[in-house]
Design a protein around this motif. Structure first.
Motif: not given
Length: 338
Positions: A50-56
């Motif tokens: 989820m971190t990778a999904r939301l970082i941008d």
């Protein structure tokens, strides 16, 4: 005496959506989590995914997921690295520096040194930033990390008001205006910023333009590489053989029908070569001038000079006035993958 120990605010992990799974996380990161119990490893993996999904799009929520992962897998290097990166994106430079130091200690890797140097800058400590940068052997770093470190050191020099020294930090072999790599746009832009600080506005504008052109050129290169071409071949089934009586009836039926003009005749099934000819624009090959009876277009040899060039768009300047600049800047780009 009452217990006066500080109490940390209770952390509540963000909810995980139903569609996220541990398999969504990168395989190398999942390998690091295998030292944990399966339940803890799966929870940490989903929060990291989820971190990778939301970082941008939502750095703050991505940071909350990274914090949740650290509560169950705090001794795993990739978890501390992720938490450090998300803290940096939210402006918490002290937490980012602490987590990246821990990541470096756990793994022994120096690949996050540029971000650590930037954290020292964010804490208004440019001297410590330069000291940290000098603590590693830049020649042993990967190319992209070495370039990022040079940019961070140059920024620290600017923080100290040392513009000329900042320019020297960027004089590295990777500062090549004839090539575009993933790190080139940021390097060109950093070089332009320092030149602007030195009052060399014309050179600065030139390097800013190069940075923009490098972005466009790299995007075009990635698009061309990722394009998938699908070809469809049509096969015409053989017509059934007719008996002599059926052939006579068929000829009489055709004679009784109204004449068909040439445009309607083109709609009738043709073989594969004639189908290619019919796809040409009307202006280039009108039906009246290119009847079906003539040789198909695919049989006519085409010289290499007349063939349409492929992927020439990215090298063509959008404005005729920029043609000379484009010849010097874009046409010389040699795309390579690092």
């Amino acid at each position: 005496m009452p217990d006066l120990r500080p109490v940390r605010e209770r952390f509540r992990a963000p909810d995980l959506p139903a569609d996220v799974t541990p398999d969504e996380l990168d395989g190398i990161a999942r390998m690091q989590l295998k030292t944990l119990q399966k339940e803890n490893a799966d929870v940490a993996a989903m929060h990291l995914a989820m971190t990778a999904r939301l970082i941008d799009d939502d750095p703050e929520l991505a940071h909350q997921h990274a914090l949740a992962a650290s509560r169950t897998a705090g001794r795993i290097g990739v978890v501390r690295e992720t938490l450090g990166i998300t803290a940096y994106t939210t402006g918490d430079f002290a937490l980012a520096l602490r987590e990246l130091r821990t990541y470096r200690r756990i793994t022994g890797n120096d690949d996050q040194i540029p971000l650590m140097v930037d954290c020292e800058r964010g804490l208004s400590r440019p001297e410590k930033a330069l000291e940290l940068a000098r603590s590693v052997d830049a020649s042993k770093l990967d190319t992209e990390v070495r370039v990022e470190l040079a940019i961070a050191k140059s920024g620290a020099r600017l923080d100290l008001g040392q513009a000329q020294e900042a320019l020297e930090e960027l004089r590295i072999p990777e500062l090549d205006r004839t090539r575009a790599f993933d790190y080139s746009p940021a390097l060109f832009a950093a070089h332009a910023t320092v030149l602007e600080e030195l009052g060399r506005t014309e050179e600065s504008a030139e390097w800013f333009a190069l940075s923009d052109k490098a972005v466009d050129a790299l995007e075009n290169a990635y698009l061309e590489k990722g394009t998938e071409e699908v070809s469809i071949e049509e096969e015409r089934l053989p017509e059934p053989e007719l008996e002599p009586e059926q052939e006579q009836e068929s000829d009489e039926a055709v004679a009784d029908e109204a004449p068909v003009d040439e445009v309607e005749a083109d709609a009738a099934p043709v073989d594969a070569d004639e189908a290619v000819a019919d796809e040409a624009p009307v202006e280039a090959a009108p039906v009246e001038e290119a009847p079906v009876a003539e040789a198909p277009v695919s049989e006519a040899p085409v010289s290499e000079d007349e063939a349409a060039p492929v992927a020439e768009v990215s090298e063509t300047p959008a404005d005729a006035a920029d043609a000379d600049d484009a010849e010097d800047d874009i046409a010389l780009f040699d795309f390579k993958e690092d």
